[in-house]
Design a protein around this motif. Structure first.
Motif, PDB file in Angstrom:
ATOM      1  N   THR A  53      45.582  40.341  46.968  1.00  0.00           N
ATOM      2  CA  THR A  53      44.508  41.904  46.673  1.00  0.00           C
ATOM      3  C   THR A  53      45.964  42.649  46.946  1.00  0.00           C
ATOM      4  O   THR A  53      46.589  42.814  47.589  1.00  0.00           O
ATOM      5  CB  THR A  53      43.262  42.530  47.140  1.00  0.00           C
ATOM      6  OG1 THR A  53      43.662  42.549  48.502  1.00  0.00           O
ATOM      7  CG2 THR A  53      41.964  41.111  46.787  1.00  0.00           C
ATOM      8  N   PRO A  92      44.380  51.776  49.936  1.00  0.00           N
ATOM      9  CA  PRO A  92      43.795  51.989  48.751  1.00  0.00           C
ATOM     10  C   PRO A  92      43.506  53.374  47.708  1.00  0.00           C
ATOM     11  O   PRO A  92      43.284  53.800  48.682  1.00  0.00           O
ATOM     12  CB  PRO A  92      42.777  51.465  48.127  1.00  0.00           C
ATOM     13  CG  PRO A  92      42.196  51.003  49.330  1.00  0.00           C
ATOM     14  CD  PRO A  92      42.218  51.360  50.861  1.00  0.00           C
ATOM     15  N   ARG A 132      54.708  45.138  46.315  1.00  0.00           N
ATOM     16  CA  ARG A 132      53.947  44.792  45.303  1.00  0.00           C
ATOM     17  C   ARG A 132      53.859  43.385  46.585  1.00  0.00           C
ATOM     18  O   ARG A 132      52.786  42.290  46.115  1.00  0.00           O
ATOM     19  CB  ARG A 132      54.097  43.685  43.925  1.00  0.00           C
ATOM     20  CG  ARG A 132      53.796  45.265  43.504  1.00  0.00           C
ATOM     21  CD  ARG A 132      54.376  44.091  41.555  1.00  0.00           C
ATOM     22  NE  ARG A 132      55.299  43.624  41.164  1.00  0.00           N
ATOM     23  CZ  ARG A 132      55.790  42.910  40.333  1.00  0.00           C
ATOM     24  NH1 ARG A 132      54.597  42.784  39.880  1.00  0.00           N
ATOM     25  NH2 ARG A 132      56.614  41.712  39.413  1.00  0.00           N
ATOM     26  N   ASN A 164      46.256  46.774  45.910  1.00  0.00           N
ATOM     27  CA  ASN A 164      45.281  48.062  46.064  1.00  0.00           C
ATOM     28  C   ASN A 164      44.043  47.426  45.533  1.00  0.00           C
ATOM     29  O   ASN A 164      43.488  48.594  44.795  1.00  0.00           O
ATOM     30  CB  ASN A 164      46.143  49.024  45.325  1.00  0.00           C
ATOM     31  CG  ASN A 164      45.304  50.727  44.575  1.00  0.00           C
ATOM     32  OD1 ASN A 164      45.368  50.394  46.109  1.00  0.00           O
ATOM     33  ND2 ASN A 164      45.413  51.206  44.006  1.00  0.00           N
ATOM     34  N   HIS A 165      43.351  46.513  46.129  1.00  0.00           N
ATOM     35  CA  HIS A 165      42.428  45.868  46.461  1.00  0.00           C
ATOM     36  C   HIS A 165      41.398  45.830  44.941  1.00  0.00           C
ATOM     37  O   HIS A 165      40.669  45.646  44.780  1.00  0.00           O
ATOM     38  CB  HIS A 165      40.989  47.540  46.174  1.00  0.00           C
ATOM     39  CG  HIS A 165      41.214  47.760  47.878  1.00  0.00           C
ATOM     40  ND1 HIS A 165      39.703  48.168  49.014  1.00  0.00           N
ATOM     41  CD2 HIS A 165      42.429  47.331  49.294  1.00  0.00           C
ATOM     42  CE1 HIS A 165      40.045  48.050  50.167  1.00  0.00           C
ATOM     43  NE2 HIS A 165      41.356  47.489  50.118  1.00  0.00           N
ATOM     44  N   HIS A 166      42.584  45.544  43.871  1.00  0.00           N
ATOM     45  CA  HIS A 166      42.664  44.371  43.185  1.00  0.00           C
ATOM     46  C   HIS A 166      42.684  43.259  42.993  1.00  0.00           C
ATOM     47  O   HIS A 166      43.886  42.775  43.637  1.00  0.00           O
ATOM     48  CB  HIS A 166      42.859  45.589  41.481  1.00  0.00           C
ATOM     49  CG  HIS A 166      42.758  46.262  41.171  1.00  0.00           C
ATOM     50  ND1 HIS A 166      41.438  47.221  40.758  1.00  0.00           N
ATOM     51  CD2 HIS A 166      43.070  48.192  41.807  1.00  0.00           C
ATOM     52  CE1 HIS A 166      41.295  48.301  40.442  1.00  0.00           C
ATOM     53  NE2 HIS A 166      42.369  48.978  40.808  1.00  0.00           N
ATOM     54  N   LEU A 167      42.394  42.662  42.610  1.00  0.00           N
ATOM     55  CA  LEU A 167      42.355  40.829  42.150  1.00  0.00           C
ATOM     56  C   LEU A 167      44.308  40.328  42.068  1.00  0.00           C
ATOM     57  O   LEU A 167      44.450  41.148  40.782  1.00  0.00           O
ATOM     58  CB  LEU A 167      41.812  39.749  41.313  1.00  0.00           C
ATOM     59  CG  LEU A 167      41.725  38.363  41.116  1.00  0.00           C
ATOM     60  CD1 LEU A 167      41.594  37.670  42.373  1.00  0.00           C
ATOM     61  CD2 LEU A 167      41.070  37.895  40.188  1.00  0.00           C
ATOM     62  N   TYR A 168      45.093  39.498  43.057  1.00  0.00           N
ATOM     63  CA  TYR A 168      46.465  39.673  41.960  1.00  0.00           C
ATOM     64  C   TYR A 168      46.832  37.873  43.073  1.00  0.00           C
ATOM     65  O   TYR A 168      47.215  38.183  43.603  1.00  0.00           O
ATOM     66  CB  TYR A 168      46.616  40.878  43.459  1.00  0.00           C
ATOM     67  CG  TYR A 168      48.564  40.927  42.709  1.00  0.00           C
ATOM     68  CD1 TYR A 168      49.434  41.031  41.289  1.00  0.00           C
ATOM     69  CD2 TYR A 168      49.100  39.990  43.577  1.00  0.00           C
ATOM     70  CE1 TYR A 168      50.377  40.926  41.681  1.00  0.00           C
ATOM     71  CE2 TYR A 168      51.435  39.981  43.472  1.00  0.00           C
ATOM     72  CZ  TYR A 168      51.079  41.004  42.169  1.00  0.00           C
ATOM     73  OH  TYR A 168      53.211  40.665  41.873  1.00  0.00           O
ATOM     74  N   TYR A 170      42.269  60.499  44.944  1.00  0.00           N
ATOM     75  CA  TYR A 170      43.000  58.647  44.160  1.00  0.00           C
ATOM     76  C   TYR A 170      44.772  59.300  43.216  1.00  0.00           C
ATOM     77  O   TYR A 170      45.162  60.186  43.772  1.00  0.00           O
ATOM     78  CB  TYR A 170      42.624  59.918  43.145  1.00  0.00           C
ATOM     79  CG  TYR A 170      40.786  60.002  43.018  1.00  0.00           C
ATOM     80  CD1 TYR A 170      40.212  58.573  43.454  1.00  0.00           C
ATOM     81  CD2 TYR A 170      40.050  61.078  44.035  1.00  0.00           C
ATOM     82  CE1 TYR A 170      39.180  58.618  43.279  1.00  0.00           C
ATOM     83  CE2 TYR A 170      38.848  60.606  43.828  1.00  0.00           C
ATOM     84  CZ  TYR A 170      38.082  59.772  43.644  1.00  0.00           C
ATOM     85  OH  TYR A 170      36.337  59.603  44.198  1.00  0.00           O
ATOM     86  N   ALA A 213      42.547  54.803  44.528  1.00  0.00           N
ATOM     87  CA  ALA A 213      42.261  54.418  43.062  1.00  0.00           C
ATOM     88  C   ALA A 213      42.954  55.036  42.107  1.00  0.00           C
ATOM     89  O   ALA A 213      43.071  56.586  41.994  1.00  0.00           O
ATOM     90  CB  ALA A 213      40.586  55.409  43.420  1.00  0.00           C
ATOM     91  N   HIS A 256      45.147  34.947  32.114  1.00  0.00           N
ATOM     92  CA  HIS A 256      45.527  36.050  31.736  1.00  0.00           C
ATOM     93  C   HIS A 256      46.848  35.913  33.138  1.00  0.00           C
ATOM     94  O   HIS A 256      47.204  36.443  32.350  1.00  0.00           O
ATOM     95  CB  HIS A 256      44.613  37.444  32.822  1.00  0.00           C
ATOM     96  CG  HIS A 256      44.959  38.563  33.341  1.00  0.00           C
ATOM     97  ND1 HIS A 256      45.281  39.402  31.614  1.00  0.00           N
ATOM     98  CD2 HIS A 256      45.462  39.320  34.168  1.00  0.00           C
ATOM     99  CE1 HIS A 256      46.260  40.384  32.300  1.00  0.00           C
ATOM    100  NE2 HIS A 256      46.117  40.277  33.469  1.00  0.00           N
ATOM    101  N   GLU A 288      46.291  43.638  52.998  1.00  0.00           N
ATOM    102  CA  GLU A 288      44.971  43.840  52.856  1.00  0.00           C
ATOM    103  C   GLU A 288      44.474  42.648  53.221  1.00  0.00           C
ATOM    104  O   GLU A 288      43.452  42.406  53.445  1.00  0.00           O
ATOM    105  CB  GLU A 288      44.746  44.401  51.522  1.00  0.00           C
ATOM    106  CG  GLU A 288      45.676  45.608  50.653  1.00  0.00           C
ATOM    107  CD  GLU A 288      44.869  45.599  49.267  1.00  0.00           C
ATOM    108  OE1 GLU A 288      44.973  45.135  48.179  1.00  0.00           O
ATOM    109  OE2 GLU A 288      44.972  46.396  48.664  1.00  0.00           O
TER     110      GLU A 288
END
Length: 473
Positions: free
Chosen positions: A59, A412, A41, A61-65, A396, A414, A242, A48
């Protein structure tokens, strides 16, 4: 000759001790794959960041972090950019350097305030602490946070018991600002409560000055606040709701709280065998620690965060890492008193035992760790190589994915939910699917099994790669 009497020869002895520190913290830092979910993590955002060129918005895995601020990612990202690689040794380097700074800043401070023997034992205790050395060699936030939080307290310590130069307070708040940029407001718990308790106990006005140094607070805000403001303006102020809900409120007030005794047990385990002296004579040790305001400061810095974090439901040993330098210093005072009370033969025996303990830690990290924890990492390079053998096909994962797979794949992956997977199978798409543990029925029915890896991250667990369409032989 006793360590406390050494004047010229200590240079050689300290050089050996410094080399031992380097060996334990740095040897083979890049020779073992990432060992934990948390290491990944912290490493994937660096990877990235390097690929995207976006150094402001982390990010995973290309998600906002953004649950953690980006200082660790920046510190690892600079050498990653220079070497064009976010390899294991690069992402672990900030932790190792932070541990090195803690160890030798502690040495010099202890040498100045308490003498050479306690200073040497402080170093020995830190480099033979299981919890401290593990995080010195991990790509995680905690060691950097520990260095910055302890650095802020150490600067305050020098102001209170030194020449009362306000530049020490500027340094304390600079370190605190960087700590806020490392893990957020939790850093304040390692600075404000200990100083408040110390002022209440000893009534030294200098302690209060450490808390009311307004120029220092401006320095801390100037360091930490810009990133939070930029993210808020870029993504909206509600983005933090969040983070607060999951990363703060969820850990503080969950219904099933971990037991209160966990932290004391973890501290004892991490400081074996040195803490046995304290356990054998607790009253004498506490009296020794309270004998002067200097050692009382260390005691308060060690105990107060433990009390605070014990009240929080979610407990992890690493949360207390910023207190470890203070605990090591306190133990060093007790061990030094014990050492001075021994005859020369007993001192030689204690020195030999310390040397053997240091060698044991070095051998473990140089040789034993890779073999002992092979189940955590041996499948990862093989999985990455196999996934890379299907160029042009989308890859995936089903339902869940450990970020170590993302790190070693170098891109990444998905994650599909059941409905998404069903839609792709009905459309007869050609794809590669990575599944942790058991696969759903539709996968076994409509996809071919390409490879299986066991153990995967844990003993008794496996991972399987499935294919459809042109991915199948």
């Amino acid at each position: 000759m006793a360590w406390s009497r050494l004047t010229g020869a200590p240079c050689r002895m300290l050089a050996v001790l410094f080399l031992a520190t380097l060996a334990i913290y740095f040897w083979g830092l890049g020779s073992i794959p990432l060992l934990s979910f948390n290491e990944a993590r912290r490493s994937v955002p660096v990877q990235e960041m390097l690929a995207s060129g976006d150094w402001l918005v982390p990010t995973l895995n290309h998600h906002l972090y953004i649950s953690k601020p980006p200082l660790l990612y920046w510190l690892a990202g600079i050498p990653a950019w220079l070497f064009n690689s976010a390899s294991e040794w690069i992402v672990r380097m900030p932790s190792a350097l932070a541990a090195l700074a803690i160890t030798w800043l502690s040495f010099f401070s202890m040498r100045r305030r308490f003498g050479l023997t306690p200073a040497i034992f402080t170093v020995l205790i830190l480099i033979t602490s299981a919890g401290f050395t593990v995080f010195a060699r991990r790509a995680e936030i905690e060691m950097l946070l520990a260095a910055l939080c302890f650095g802020s307290l150490l600067a305050a310590f020098e102001y209170i018991f030194g020449r009362r130069d306000k530049r020490w307070l500027d340094l304390a708040y600079l370190s605190l600002g960087l700590a806020l940029l490392t893990k957020g407001p939790v850093a304040l718990l390692f600075y404000i409560p200990p100083l408040l308790v110390f002022w209440w106990r000893y009534r030294l006005p200098e302690a209060l000055a450490c808390l009311t140094h307004w120029r220092g607070w401006l320095i801390a805000l100037a360091v930490a606040l810009p990133w939070y403001l930029i993210i808020s303006l870029k993504l909206g102020w509600d983005i933090w709701s969040h983070v607060v809900e999951t990363d703060i409120a969820g850990k503080v007030g969950r219904s099933a709280a971990d037991p209160l005794y966990q932290y004391p047990l973890w501290l004892i385990a991490d400081f074996l065998p040195w803490c046995l002296l304290v356990l054998a004579m607790p009253r004498k040790s506490v009296r020794r620690w309270l004998a002067t305001p200097q050692s009382g400061f260390l005691l308060i810095a060690a105990v107060v965060p433990v009390v605070i974090f014990s009240l929080i439901a979610n407990k992890h040993a690493k949360y207390l890492l910023p207190t470890y330098p203070a605990w090591a210093a306190l133990l060093a005072l007790t061990v030094a008193d014990f050492y001075h009370a021994l005859r020369e033969k007993g001192r030689q025996g204690l020195r030999l035992a310390a040397v053997m303990l240091v060698l044991g830690f070095f051998v473990y990290y140089a040789v034993g760790e890779t073999r002992l924890l092979a189940h955590r990492h041996e499948a990862l390079p093989k999985i990455a190589a196999r996934l890379a053998s299907y160029p042009g096909l989308p890859v995936y994962a089903w339902r869940d994915l450990d970020p170590r797979v993302v790190y070693y794949r170098g891109g990444p992956v998905a994650v599909l939910k059941d409905a998404d997977l069903d839609a792709k199978l009905q459309a007869r798409e050609s794809l590669v699917l990575f599944v942790e543990d058991a696969a759903p029925a539709q996968v076994a029915e409509h996809m071919c099994r390409l490879a299986e890896f066991a153990p995967y991250l844990k003993s008794g667990h496996k991972a399987t790669i499935y294919g459809s369409g042109t991915a199948c032989p």
